[in-house]
Design a protein around this motif. Structure first.
Motif: not given
Length: 314
Positions: A11, A14-15, A18, A297
């Motif tokens: 998760g 994936k975030d 995105s 990130t």
């Protein structure tokens, strides 16, 4: 429990993908490989972010996923098949470390229970040779005498159906070294220490399965990570040098974690090597990233860019 933790990791990645403007697809490797091949061909991803921990419930098969991706000519993040396969065999890892002059605790592998064990200096710790995530390691793994050692060897062989690794137990400080590659260099992240000072007297100071994964256990609650680790400068540089040398010796790529212990005389011993370590938000790797002022990130972006750069080689 440790495999369920991968869902949190997925998760978070994936975030991050995105947020970077990419379109992520999640594919679960369960008990059917042909469907994975089908969907990879259908989606035609630019890159695969490899978070696979096991196939058919067997962690030893983890290395086959990047091998499959290479056959499909798909670039992926993290270590290549050989590094993952080697690090699934703790005895082979130690053989390689010894051959490279990298200090590691003395060890012996038992494929069957011996009648006697002679010449062992106690305490020792007994581990399954092929498991990761501290599976098969508990407070009973540290033994002080021959009878307990024979019992633990028997337990590991019967329970996990694999050889038992008997290793000299280094009673000292435990340091986790996160490493990542950037601009052609392997760079250590801020060192992290596991503080066992709150453990009761007589309880082995180890990060066993309970301490690592079972949040309601006393071991988990008494195990305190300190990052950056309070090491004096020279010792910290020595730890980083040994960890970097270990990373290269095992053929790790992109990122990894090397665990060491420092005895009372200041000697450093490599006790574990983890290619593609846990990068869930609560993991030690991410804690080190934050201590080094790198966002999650940014970390994901670096791994992704490195994998995309390798695409030209396919």
């Amino acid at each position: 429990i440790s495999e369920d933790g991968v869902l949190e990791e997925i998760g978070a990645v994936k975030d991050a993908l995105s947020a970077l403007g990419h379109e992520p697809f999640v594919l679960a490797v369960r008990n059917e490989i042909l469907s994975i091949v089908h969907w990879l061909k259908k989606i035609e991803p630019d890159v695969v972010f490899n978070l696979c921990e096991s196939v058919y419930g067997n962690s030893c098969l983890e290395m086959n996923v990047p091998a499959l991706l290479e056959l499909l000519r798909l670039p992926y993040t993290g270590s290549p098949p050989l590094a993952l396969g080697l690090c699934q065999d703790k005895a082979k890892v130690k053989d390689i470390l010894v051959s490279r002059g990298i200090p590691t605790p003395r060890y012996k592998v038992f494929e069957r229970v011996p009648l006697r064990v002679r010449g062992h200096l106690f305490p020792v710790i007994v581990k399954p040779v092929h498991e990761d995530g501290s599976l098969g390691i508990s407070t009973q793994s540290v033994v002080m005498g021959e009878e307990a050692l024979l019992e633990r060897i028997d337990y590991v062989i019967r329970k996990y159906r694999q050889p038992a690794l008997v290793e000299e137990f280094i009673d000292g400080r435990e340091i986790n070294v996160g490493l990542m590659e950037s601009n052609g260099q392997v760079k250590p992240l801020p060192l992290s220490e596991i503080d066992y000072s709150d453990f009761p007297e007589g309880v082995p100071k180890i990060c066993d399965y309970q301490a690592k994964w079972v949040t309601e256990s006393s071991q988990y609650q008494r195990t305190k990570p300190i990052c950056p680790a309070p090491l004096e400068w020279v010792l910290a540089r020595q730890v980083e040098h040994i960890a970097t040398k270990t990373y290269r010796a095992l053929g790790c790529r992109d990122y990894a974690r090397v665990d060491v212990r420092i005895d009372r005389e200041g000697r450093i011993f490599v006790i574990d090597v983890n290619p593609n370590p846990d990068i869930s938000p609560q993991s030690g790797m991410v804690r080190a990233l934050k201590a080094g002022d790198m966002s999650y990130t940014e970390f994901v972006e670096i791994l992704l860019d490195r994998a995309l750069q390798r695409k030209a080689n396919f």
